[in-house]
Motif scaffolding. Structure first.
Motif, PDB file in Angstrom:
ATOM      1  N   ALA A   1       0.837  -1.209   0.000  1.00  0.00           N
ATOM      2  CA  ALA A   1       0.000   0.000   0.000  1.00  0.00           C
ATOM      3  C   ALA A   1       0.870   1.256   0.000  1.00  0.00           C
ATOM      4  O   ALA A   1       0.602   2.207  -0.747  1.00  0.00           O
ATOM      5  N   LEU A   2       1.917   1.270   0.807  1.00  0.00           N
ATOM      6  CA  LEU A   2       2.812   2.426   0.838  1.00  0.00           C
ATOM      7  C   LEU A   2       3.497   2.622  -0.515  1.00  0.00           C
ATOM      8  O   LEU A   2       3.664   3.757  -0.975  1.00  0.00           O
ATOM      9  N   GLY A   3       3.889   1.516  -1.138  1.00  0.00           N
ATOM     10  CA  GLY A   3       4.482   1.621  -2.468  1.00  0.00           C
ATOM     11  C   GLY A   3       3.525   2.268  -3.456  1.00  0.00           C
ATOM     12  O   GLY A   3       3.906   3.143  -4.232  1.00  0.00           O
ATOM     13  N   ARG A   4       2.275   1.852  -3.397  1.00  0.00           N
ATOM     14  CA  ARG A   4       1.261   2.458  -4.277  1.00  0.00           C
ATOM     15  C   ARG A   4       1.030   3.925  -3.934  1.00  0.00           C
ATOM     16  O   ARG A   4       0.920   4.763  -4.811  1.00  0.00           O
TER      17      ARG A   4
ATOM     18  N   LEU B   1       8.097  -0.973  -2.242  1.00  0.00           N
ATOM     19  CA  LEU B   1       7.759  -2.053  -3.168  1.00  0.00           C
ATOM     20  C   LEU B   1       8.843  -3.129  -3.189  1.00  0.00           C
ATOM     21  O   LEU B   1       8.546  -4.319  -3.341  1.00  0.00           O
ATOM     22  N   ALA B   2      10.097  -2.735  -3.012  1.00  0.00           N
ATOM     23  CA  ALA B   2      11.177  -3.723  -2.951  1.00  0.00           C
ATOM     24  C   ALA B   2      11.005  -4.629  -1.727  1.00  0.00           C
ATOM     25  O   ALA B   2      11.243  -5.846  -1.812  1.00  0.00           O
ATOM     26  N   LEU B   3      10.576  -4.046  -0.612  1.00  0.00           N
ATOM     27  CA  LEU B   3      10.324  -4.862   0.584  1.00  0.00           C
ATOM     28  C   LEU B   3       9.197  -5.869   0.347  1.00  0.00           C
ATOM     29  O   LEU B   3       9.299  -7.035   0.707  1.00  0.00           O
ATOM     30  N   ALA B   4       8.116  -5.400  -0.291  1.00  0.00           N
ATOM     31  CA  ALA B   4       6.979  -6.289  -0.562  1.00  0.00           C
ATOM     32  C   ALA B   4       7.350  -7.339  -1.618  1.00  0.00           C
ATOM     33  O   ALA B   4       6.965  -8.506  -1.501  1.00  0.00           O
TER      34      ALA B   4
END
Length: 193
Positions: free
Chosen positions: A109-112, A132-135
């Motif tokens: 969600a944070l990446g988005r 997004l890299a973490l997800a």
């Protein structure tokens, strides 16, 4: 005097028009529809008519401080305005709390959020790439696709920044001193060379 009266009448009529059309908005809820001022709020903690909901929100915040999944849920509630006043700042704060503590849905969600920007927060492709890299490292396929977009957007933003810096350093000074005028000011006034 007649002009003053006419002007006063026009001002009063203009004020009445300004107050009528654009100053209200139609709100429909379970109790029906009503015209309300645009700057009205449906949730005011100072005049809380729902102490039970406020108590539940405080209890959820206490749980969220201890359980990152509850922090994610609280972030969603603030983002959606579900049971609380909608607040994108609080949504991001609680979502970051959950993401920092390893909740994959929060990281996605944070990446988005950072890729597209949320309300007053503009897009930040570098921050989107981080989340997004973490997800994606956890195997999230959607995050992997979005990670490529974030990297592309970050590269594009870096290229734009470098282009702006180059032109600021190399051309703005030239515009300030290098281009000649066609008309000059002298003792006799303006003249053309």
């Amino acid at each position: 005097m007649k002009n003053r009266l006419l002007l006063s009448g026009l001002l009063l009529a203009g004020a009445a028009c300004a107050q009528s059309g654009d100053a209200t908005i139609r709100i429909c809820d379970a109790s029906g529809c009503a015209d309300r001022p645009r700057d009205s709020a449906s949730f005011d903690p100072a005049h809380d008519d729902h102490p039970e909901e406020t108590r539940r929100l405080a209890a959820l915040a206490d749980i969220a401080r201890q359980d990152p999944r509850a922090a994610y849920d609280l972030a969603l509630r603030y983002y959606r305005g579900d049971g609380v006043r909608r607040d994108s700042y609080q949504a991001i704060q609680w979502m970051r709390e959950a993401g920092d503590r390893g909740v994959p849905e929060a990281q996605l969600a944070l990446g988005r959020f950072y890729l597209s920007g949320v309300e007053e927060m503009g897009a930040d492709p570098a921050e989107a790439e981080k989340w997004l890299a973490l997800a994606a490292a956890r195997g999230d396929k959607e995050a992997e696709k979005l990670l490529a977009e974030a990297r592309s957007a970050k590269k594009t933003e870096q290229e734009r920044y470098q282009w702006r810096q180059f032109h600021r350093q190399n051309w703005l000074g030239w515009w300030a001193s290098g281009y000649p005028y066609h008309w000059y000011w002298g003792a006799a006034g303006w003249y053309h060379r």
